[in-house]
Motif scaffolding. Sequence first.
Motif: not given
Length: 328
Positions: A278-299, A272-276
């Motif tokens: 945060c702003t879009s800057r922090a989400i953008r930094a994590a995006l390369p992992l998103a397609t590997r995750a069953t669930w993304a929690d990036l809201d 699962m890919l999660g976040c605190m």
Amino acid sequence: MRSVKIYPEAWPLHTPFVIARGSRTETGVVVVELEQDGVKGIGEATPYPRYGESEASVLAQIASLQSQLEEGMSREALQLALPAGAARNAIDSALWHLAAQQRGEDLWQMTQQLAPKQMITAQTISIDMPEAMASSALALWQNGARLLKIKMDDHFITERLMAIRAAVPEATLIVDANESWHGEGLAARCQLLADLGIAMLEQPLPADQDEALANFIHPLPICADESCHTRESLPALRGRYEMINIKLDKTGGLTEALALADAAQAAGFGLMLGCMLCTSRAIRAALPLATRATWADLDGPTWLAVDAEPALRFTSGVLHLTPASAAG
């Protein structure tokens, strides 16, 4: 030589965010800017008190490396200089962004991942009375969200979940207890979740009570969040969890997060890919992992009254990506 800027920011939320540990009306982040030969990289991290972090402590950790960063410190050297956590993440993210800007690439290209046009992200329902949570779930569903993450504490569990499921019978639901439950009664709660068609349970027990999950038969996957930070966490999670939640603020940046994802998948864990918050800057930094995750929690950015620019584009439960938005 690089120039280095380090500074805190406060971002008000449009709605209080309530989890088992308390309520928040704004989120504080720490930002690192690195500039070299007219090219700038920026990284953001969210200090988290649960892990003994504060804005002041994270700023101090980063400041301790300022001269090394000015002299060209690499991502590899950074891994040895700071422990995993928000401070290392802010620097690591800035170094990745700087390298991408210098190459004229985005993080997808740098990590050899193919960027999707859009991805499903969980929309979080914070803790409230059952009727209010059900109303929030229905509003999100009607706006297009199909994956809902339900925050829980140790009260009104049956009432809240039954109200939400009745309101959105077709939604995919995941539950996050944020360490607020106990071993006693956990089996019955897991069965309740399974009976209501909950897809996954995240971190039900305090991280130091994981042993209660050993050889614990449960009818739905359990995901480690607070119990999983880096690759060093994985051996203790075997036989207790089926999934792990990767967050850059826990791993100390994308460098360790990529290595953690590789090791976790090799060991049979789902991602699962999660976040605190945060702003879009922090989400953008994590995006390369998103397609590997069953669930993304990036809201995280969807809770902000105003996002940092350039802002990613979210609609209810969907993150829309273009080459420009992916690159930042």
